[in-house]
Design a protein around this motif. Structure first.
Motif, mmCIF file in Angstrom:
data_model
loop_
_atom_site.group_PDB
_atom_site.id
_atom_site.type_symbol
_atom_site.label_atom_id
_atom_site.label_comp_id
_atom_site.label_asym_id
_atom_site.label_seq_id
_atom_site.Cartn_x
_atom_site.Cartn_y
_atom_site.Cartn_z
ATOM 1 N N PHE A 97 0.838 -1.201 0.000
ATOM 2 C CA PHE A 97 0.000 0.000 0.000
ATOM 3 C C PHE A 97 0.879 1.259 0.000
ATOM 4 N N THR A 98 1.917 1.275 0.825
ATOM 5 C CA THR A 98 2.789 2.446 0.923
ATOM 6 C C THR A 98 3.555 2.669 -0.372
ATOM 7 N N ALA A 99 4.108 1.598 -0.931
ATOM 8 C CA ALA A 99 4.848 1.717 -2.190
ATOM 9 C C ALA A 99 3.928 2.176 -3.320
ATOM 10 N N ALA A 100 2.715 1.632 -3.363
ATOM 11 C CA ALA A 100 1.763 2.033 -4.401
ATOM 12 C C ALA A 100 1.344 3.492 -4.228
ATOM 13 N N SER A 101 1.227 3.955 -2.978
ATOM 14 C CA SER A 101 0.891 5.358 -2.730
ATOM 15 C C SER A 101 1.983 6.276 -3.275
ATOM 16 N N LEU A 102 3.239 5.901 -3.053
ATOM 17 C CA LEU A 102 4.354 6.675 -3.602
ATOM 18 C C LEU A 102 4.292 6.686 -5.128
ATOM 19 N N PHE A 116 -1.534 1.859 -10.475
ATOM 20 C CA PHE A 116 -1.036 1.984 -9.104
ATOM 21 C C PHE A 116 -2.185 2.067 -8.102
ATOM 22 N N ARG A 117 -3.330 2.629 -8.513
ATOM 23 C CA ARG A 117 -4.487 2.651 -7.635
ATOM 24 C C ARG A 117 -4.998 1.227 -7.382
ATOM 25 N N ILE A 118 -4.987 0.397 -8.418
ATOM 26 C CA ILE A 118 -5.386 -0.997 -8.249
ATOM 27 C C ILE A 118 -4.421 -1.698 -7.296
ATOM 28 N N ALA A 119 -3.112 -1.415 -7.440
ATOM 29 C CA ALA A 119 -2.122 -2.000 -6.526
ATOM 30 C C ALA A 119 -2.361 -1.517 -5.096
ATOM 31 N N GLN A 120 -2.736 -0.249 -4.938
ATOM 32 C CA GLN A 120 -3.089 0.279 -3.613
ATOM 33 C C GLN A 120 -4.237 -0.511 -3.001
ATOM 34 N N GLY A 121 -5.278 -0.739 -3.797
ATOM 35 C CA GLY A 121 -6.431 -1.497 -3.312
ATOM 36 C C GLY A 121 -6.060 -2.913 -2.929
ATOM 37 N N ALA A 122 -5.163 -3.541 -3.710
ATOM 38 C CA ALA A 122 -4.711 -4.893 -3.380
ATOM 39 C C ALA A 122 -3.952 -4.900 -2.059
ATOM 40 N N GLY A 123 -3.108 -3.896 -1.844
ATOM 41 C CA GLY A 123 -2.391 -3.804 -0.577
ATOM 42 C C GLY A 123 -3.334 -3.636 0.597
ATOM 43 N N ALA A 124 -4.355 -2.792 0.422
ATOM 44 C CA ALA A 124 -5.340 -2.610 1.493
ATOM 45 C C ALA A 124 -6.097 -3.900 1.774
ATOM 46 N N ALA A 125 -6.412 -4.665 0.716
ATOM 47 C CA ALA A 125 -7.153 -5.914 0.895
ATOM 48 C C ALA A 125 -6.331 -6.963 1.630
ATOM 49 N N LEU A 126 -5.018 -6.936 1.473
ATOM 50 C CA LEU A 126 -4.161 -7.854 2.228
ATOM 51 C C LEU A 126 -4.022 -7.419 3.682
ATOM 52 N N MET A 127 -4.040 -6.118 3.903
ATOM 53 C CA MET A 127 -3.766 -5.560 5.226
ATOM 54 C C MET A 127 -4.998 -5.508 6.120
ATOM 55 N N ILE A 128 -6.128 -5.040 5.590
ATOM 56 C CA ILE A 128 -7.281 -4.697 6.423
ATOM 57 C C ILE A 128 -7.926 -5.902 7.107
ATOM 58 N N PRO A 129 -8.072 -7.071 6.455
ATOM 59 C CA PRO A 129 -8.674 -8.201 7.184
ATOM 60 C C PRO A 129 -7.874 -8.625 8.405
#
Length: 477
Positions: A97-102, A116-129
């Motif tokens: 998520f952080t790398a995609a935000s950069l 990169f927005r899609i990558a951000q969403g993927a990072g959030a989906a791994l993190m949030i659960p």
């Protein structure tokens, strides 16, 4: 053994002895950051369109790509957390998520920004659960209730804060960077959370039972397909005036969902490891809680979206002023979510239906005060506060009750299910009530917008009333 190699030990009142407050702060800060990015880009969208010469469809994907990836991959992220470790997946998702935000902040064109927005969403989906899973596994008793109340409060404030922070950053135009700070703001926070998370999150300890639960790839494919076919038209259909493909997609999602249910049932009968353990779905009150969570988040998202459209489009308010208007609702939501457990026990039985009734009254109050095309006056703020309090009372006890009977080994399944329901409830709320508002606002001007808002607020009140009568009234445990 040292605390760096063992799981935290539960204290007598149910918390962890390994700095539980700091652990909770780290995971909820990441939750807040991920929620912020759902809403913060809405405010920056006009500037992005001008500076990158983005087409309307490309701009839609910049805004929606994050949400689509996030919703589709949530249950996958929960299962990967159970298999590979919640700590590992939290830190891995946060790093992505952080790398995609950069990368979003440095993007040179719309194609890069969408990817990169899609990558951000993927990072959030791994993190949030992992947030709910860690709360469920590392806290118990009253500390778990307080942690879940804080989690609920973050859900509300993240939405309103996204509007406010986005407005501040875009208006400030720091160093002439325009829209880019709405993404770059995540980078220092993400790095700080990675450092803290590596220190305070408990080490993963895989059990034999966890090793035995293989990744259900067919189930993942079927569910991801069903959620994708549901999510994409909900996100994009409104802007495209609901063409035929959106309805075909929604119908296809129901077909895949039925296939998913049949496959998972057969897998469970064969002794396999389905994506969501059937015993989680059979827990007392889980179905009712899922419905109530979906309705409360649908009402919340529909309210935020349509009132934003009215304030900025109908009344001409700035993004910052519109965001600050939601302050009372967000603050009251947070306060109620953090304190409802301390209220007299005799009231707990009626909190959820009472919350829906209060939300309905708040929605009618907001719509009525703005119905003349004006700004609503000071009376608008108590109405917004009532709506925020009502949604909080509907959501927070329902979430706590849903997780009360979940065993630690089922935490990932329950977390993935409830996080997905929450996200889909928000998407459905935006699509349904947003479409109603835009259809009713058949012309320009403050009065047309106010008439559309009044119609929408009545519909929101009806939805809240439906939530109030959904299932028997039981006391949250």
């Amino acid at each position: 053994m040292t605390s760096t190699t063992t799981r935290p030990v539960l204290s007598k009142d149910g918390g962890t002895d390994n700095r539980p407050g700091l652990l909770l702060g780290v995971v909820l800060a990441a939750q807040f950051m991920a929620l912020l990015d759902v809403f913060i880009v809405n405010v920056a969208a006009p500037t992005i369109r001008v500076e990158l010469s983005a087409s309307g469809s490309a701009l839609q994907l910049v805004v929606a790509g994050y949400t689509i990836a996030y919703a589709v991959l949530l249950i996958t992220g929960a299962r990967l957390g159970a298999l590979l470790g919640h700590r590992r997946m939290y830190l891995g998702g946060l790093a992505l998520f952080t790398a995609a935000s950069l990368a979003c902040g440095l993007a040179a064109g719309t194609g890069q920004l969408i990817a990169f927005r899609i990558a951000q969403g993927a990072g959030a989906a791994l993190m949030i659960p992992q947030v709910l899973s860690l709360i469920q596994r590392e806290f118990a008793g009253e500390r778990r209730v307080r942690a879940l109340s804080a989690y609920s409060a973050v859900l509300a404030t993240g939405a309103a804060a996204g509007q406010v922070v986005g407005g501040v950053l875009v208006s400030a135009d720091l160093f002439g960077t325009g829209w880019r700070p709405v993404f770059l703001v995540n980078v220092p926070l993400g790095i700080a959370l990675l450092v803290l998370g590596a220190r305070v999150l408990p080490r993963d300890a895989r059990t034999e039972a966890t090793r035995a639960r293989a990744l259900d790839l067919p189930g993942l494919v079927l569910l991801a397909g069903a959620v994708s076919l549901l999510t994409v038209p909900l996100v994009l259909g409104q802007e495209q005036d609901w063409p035929l493909w959106t309805w075909l997609s929604l119908g296809g999602s129901l077909v895949l969902l039925a296939l998913f249910g049949a496959y998972e049932s057969r897998l469970a009968r064969r002794g396999g490891a389905p994506l969501i353990a059937p015993r989680v779905l059979r827990l007392p009150g889980m179905g009712r809680a899922v419905l109530r969570l979906a309705v409360s988040m649908g009402v919340n998202a529909g309210f935020l979206f349509t009132l934003t459209l009215h304030l900025q489009g109908g009344l001409g308010h700035s993004a910052l002023r519109a965001g600050l208007t939601f302050g009372p609702a967000a603050v009251v939501f947070g306060i109620v979510g953090l304190t409802w457990r301390r209220w007299p026990a005799r009231l707990h039985r009626a909190l959820i239906p009472g919350g829906f009734l209060l939300a309905a009254a708040g929605a009618l109050g907001v719509g009525g005060l703005l119905a003349d095309g004006g700004a609503g006056g000071w009376g608008l703020y108590p109405a917004l506060g009532a709506l925020g309090a009502g949604i909080s009372l509907a959501f927070s006890p329902a979430l706590t009750g849903a997780l009360a009977a979940v065993r630690p080994e089922d935490a990932a399944d329950a977390s993935g299910l409830l996080a997905t329901v929450t996200q889909l409830g928000q998407l459905i709320g935006v699509a349904a009530f947003g479409t109603l508002f835009l259809a009713a606002a058949d012309g320009s001007g403050a009065q047309n917008s106010a008439d559309a808002l009044w119609t929408t607020m009545i519909a929101l009140a009806v939805a809240a009333l439906a939530g109030a009568v959904a299932g028997p009234w039981r006391r949250a445990r």
